[in-house]
Design an enzyme around this catalytic site. Structure first.
Site, mmCIF file in Angstrom:
data_model
loop_
_atom_site.group_PDB
_atom_site.id
_atom_site.type_symbol
_atom_site.label_atom_id
_atom_site.label_comp_id
_atom_site.label_asym_id
_atom_site.label_seq_id
_atom_site.Cartn_x
_atom_site.Cartn_y
_atom_site.Cartn_z
ATOM 1 N N LYS A 169 -1.225 5.158 -0.308
ATOM 2 C CA LYS A 169 -2.365 6.041 -0.587
ATOM 3 C C LYS A 169 -2.770 6.768 0.679
ATOM 4 O O LYS A 169 -3.037 6.149 1.711
ATOM 5 C CB LYS A 169 -3.540 5.213 -1.119
ATOM 6 C CG LYS A 169 -4.766 6.058 -1.459
ATOM 7 C CD LYS A 169 -5.806 5.243 -2.191
ATOM 8 C CE LYS A 169 -6.838 4.634 -1.277
ATOM 9 N NZ LYS A 169 -7.759 5.580 -0.661
ATOM 10 N N ASP A 225 -5.531 10.644 -2.348
ATOM 11 C CA ASP A 225 -6.877 10.245 -2.771
ATOM 12 C C ASP A 225 -7.931 11.102 -2.065
ATOM 13 O O ASP A 225 -8.598 10.652 -1.136
ATOM 14 C CB ASP A 225 -7.060 8.753 -2.428
ATOM 15 C CG ASP A 225 -8.357 8.188 -2.961
ATOM 16 O OD1 ASP A 225 -8.891 8.738 -3.941
ATOM 17 O OD2 ASP A 225 -8.835 7.186 -2.393
ATOM 18 N N LYS A 276 -10.320 12.666 -3.866
ATOM 19 C CA LYS A 276 -11.522 12.567 -4.731
ATOM 20 C C LYS A 276 -12.260 13.891 -4.840
ATOM 21 O O LYS A 276 -13.397 14.034 -4.403
ATOM 22 C CB LYS A 276 -12.467 11.476 -4.215
ATOM 23 C CG LYS A 276 -11.877 10.084 -4.204
ATOM 24 C CD LYS A 276 -12.947 9.031 -3.963
ATOM 25 C CE LYS A 276 -12.395 7.641 -3.915
ATOM 26 N NZ LYS A 276 -11.625 7.321 -2.712
ATOM 27 N N PHE A 277 -11.613 14.869 -5.467
ATOM 28 C CA PHE A 277 -12.244 16.191 -5.598
ATOM 29 C C PHE A 277 -13.546 16.110 -6.389
ATOM 30 O O PHE A 277 -13.636 15.419 -7.413
ATOM 31 C CB PHE A 277 -11.295 17.157 -6.319
ATOM 32 C CG PHE A 277 -10.095 17.560 -5.505
ATOM 33 C CD1 PHE A 277 -10.161 17.723 -4.128
ATOM 34 C CD2 PHE A 277 -8.876 17.799 -6.138
ATOM 35 C CE1 PHE A 277 -9.046 18.119 -3.390
ATOM 36 C CE2 PHE A 277 -7.757 18.203 -5.410
ATOM 37 C CZ PHE A 277 -7.849 18.357 -4.034
ATOM 38 N N ASP A 313 -16.286 19.238 -7.182
ATOM 39 C CA ASP A 313 -16.800 20.581 -6.927
ATOM 40 C C ASP A 313 -16.947 21.264 -8.278
ATOM 41 O O ASP A 313 -16.711 20.636 -9.316
ATOM 42 C CB ASP A 313 -15.818 21.341 -6.005
ATOM 43 C CG ASP A 313 -16.542 22.372 -5.145
ATOM 44 O OD1 ASP A 313 -17.395 23.098 -5.695
ATOM 45 O OD2 ASP A 313 -16.238 22.452 -3.947
ATOM 46 N N PRO A 335 -15.955 23.294 -11.542
ATOM 47 C CA PRO A 335 -14.652 23.172 -12.220
ATOM 48 C C PRO A 335 -13.586 24.138 -11.727
ATOM 49 O O PRO A 335 -12.443 23.729 -11.474
ATOM 50 C CB PRO A 335 -15.011 23.413 -13.688
ATOM 51 C CG PRO A 335 -16.414 22.922 -13.803
ATOM 52 C CD PRO A 335 -17.083 23.274 -12.512
HETATM 53 O O1 C5P Z 1 -8.997 -2.630 0.424
HETATM 54 P P1 C5P Z 1 -9.942 -1.668 1.057
HETATM 55 O O2 C5P Z 1 -11.395 -1.945 0.710
HETATM 56 O O3 C5P Z 1 -9.751 -1.464 2.513
HETATM 57 O O4 C5P Z 1 -9.536 -0.286 0.342
HETATM 58 C C1 C5P Z 1 -10.368 0.751 0.405
HETATM 59 C C2 C5P Z 1 -9.673 1.964 -0.089
HETATM 60 O O5 C5P Z 1 -9.864 2.146 -1.510
HETATM 61 C C3 C5P Z 1 -10.240 3.186 0.578
HETATM 62 O O6 C5P Z 1 -9.156 3.988 0.961
HETATM 63 C C4 C5P Z 1 -11.090 3.838 -0.464
HETATM 64 O O7 C5P Z 1 -11.108 5.239 -0.328
HETATM 65 C C5 C5P Z 1 -10.378 3.436 -1.743
HETATM 66 N N1 C5P Z 1 -11.175 3.560 -2.959
HETATM 67 C C6 C5P Z 1 -12.291 2.816 -3.235
HETATM 68 N N2 C5P Z 1 -13.000 2.977 -4.403
HETATM 69 C C7 C5P Z 1 -12.599 3.864 -5.293
HETATM 70 C C8 C5P Z 1 -11.453 4.630 -5.014
HETATM 71 C C9 C5P Z 1 -10.754 4.435 -3.853
HETATM 72 O O8 C5P Z 1 -12.673 1.980 -2.439
HETATM 73 N N3 C5P Z 1 -13.247 3.981 -6.422
#
Ligand code: C5P
Length: 242
Positions: free
Chosen positions: A39, A66, A68-69, A71, A73
């Protein structure tokens, strides 16, 4: 890719939460024997961009971008168009109905995952948002938006995976961050809605996003190995049940 054909090497999506390409490449080389899915989030993408994404893909691995857009549409649709032709597997977009519909319109050769409610948010933050819904209700509502918009999957906490599966059916992916291997739950963690790898898979997660439990481990390879064992055990128990 479909839910029936995910290999064990692809079940853990390792979060490359590092400041630049050097450390990212070191981690990929170190873990690629057992992890084939990486990721790339905001921090690394802003530092290393598409060249790093390509470098990972050229080694035969999958990438979840990742960003996460969130904004209006049309802006999200155009941003999603920019990701076509980049060979990525997943890109993330916040789970509001009109934004998701726009994202799906723009994305042609990768899957859009809807971020339901960040796993770092808990009851206090829900109160701040003045939501009359419980966490599970809000996550389920956004999962329904994702399904209706034509997204291929959702990101949620494993704590909500069962409820989400009921809403989205059998074809869409569930990707769960906030994974903490048994015995590794820390009090100072910024992730609030956490679950073990075993339980996450048992409850319906397809992929586990994991960063710090692996990167901060004294022996990352051993940690990956034990997570893979938990995942394999959960999968074989599920298979035996069906
Ligand atoms: O395992 P750890 O807590 O370090 O992982 C965190 C990762 O998961 C980060 O890169 C964060 O952006 C991602 N993440 C999150 N929650 C979400 C989507 C992704 O924590 N809903």
């Amino acid at each position: 890719m479909d839910r029936q054909s995910i290999s064990l090497d692809e079940r853990i999506i390792f979060a490359l939460d590092v400041p630049g390409q050097e450390s990212a490449k070191d981690l990929v080389k170190r873990l690629e024997g057992e992890i084939r899915f990486f990721k790339v989030g905001l921090q690394l993408f802003l530092a290393a961009g598409f060249p790093l994404v390509e470098w990972i893909e050229e080694r035969g691995h999958r990438v979840m971008l990742d960003l996460k857009f969130y904004d209006i549409p049309r802006t999200v649709e155009l941003a999603c168009e920019q990701l076509n032709g980049k060979n990525i597997t997943f890109a993330t977009v916040h789970g509001h109905r009109s934004i998701l519909e726009a994202a799906v319109k723009g994305a042609r050769d990768y899957s859009v995952l809807a971020v339901t409610v960040l796993t770092s948010l808990g009851k206090d933050e829900l109160r701040e948002m003045d939501s009359p819904l419980s966490m599970e209700e809000l996550v389920s509502k956004r999962a329904e938006f994702a399904r209706a918009a034509g997204c291929q999957g959702v990101v949620c906490s494993a704590l909500e995976a069962r409820a989400v599966r009921r809403v989205i059916g059998d074809d869409m992916f569930i990707v769960t961050p906030g994974i903490r291997p048994s015995g590794l739950f820390g009090a100072d963690d910024d992730q609030k809605r956490i679950q073990t790898p075993y339980k996450a898979i048992k409850d319906g997660a397809d992929f586990l996003v994991m960063g710090r439990p692996i990167s901060m481990s004294k022996r990352p390879e051993e940690t990956v190995n034990s997570v893979r064992k938990e995942v394999a055990r959960a999968l074989s128990e599920k298979k035996a049940k069906n």
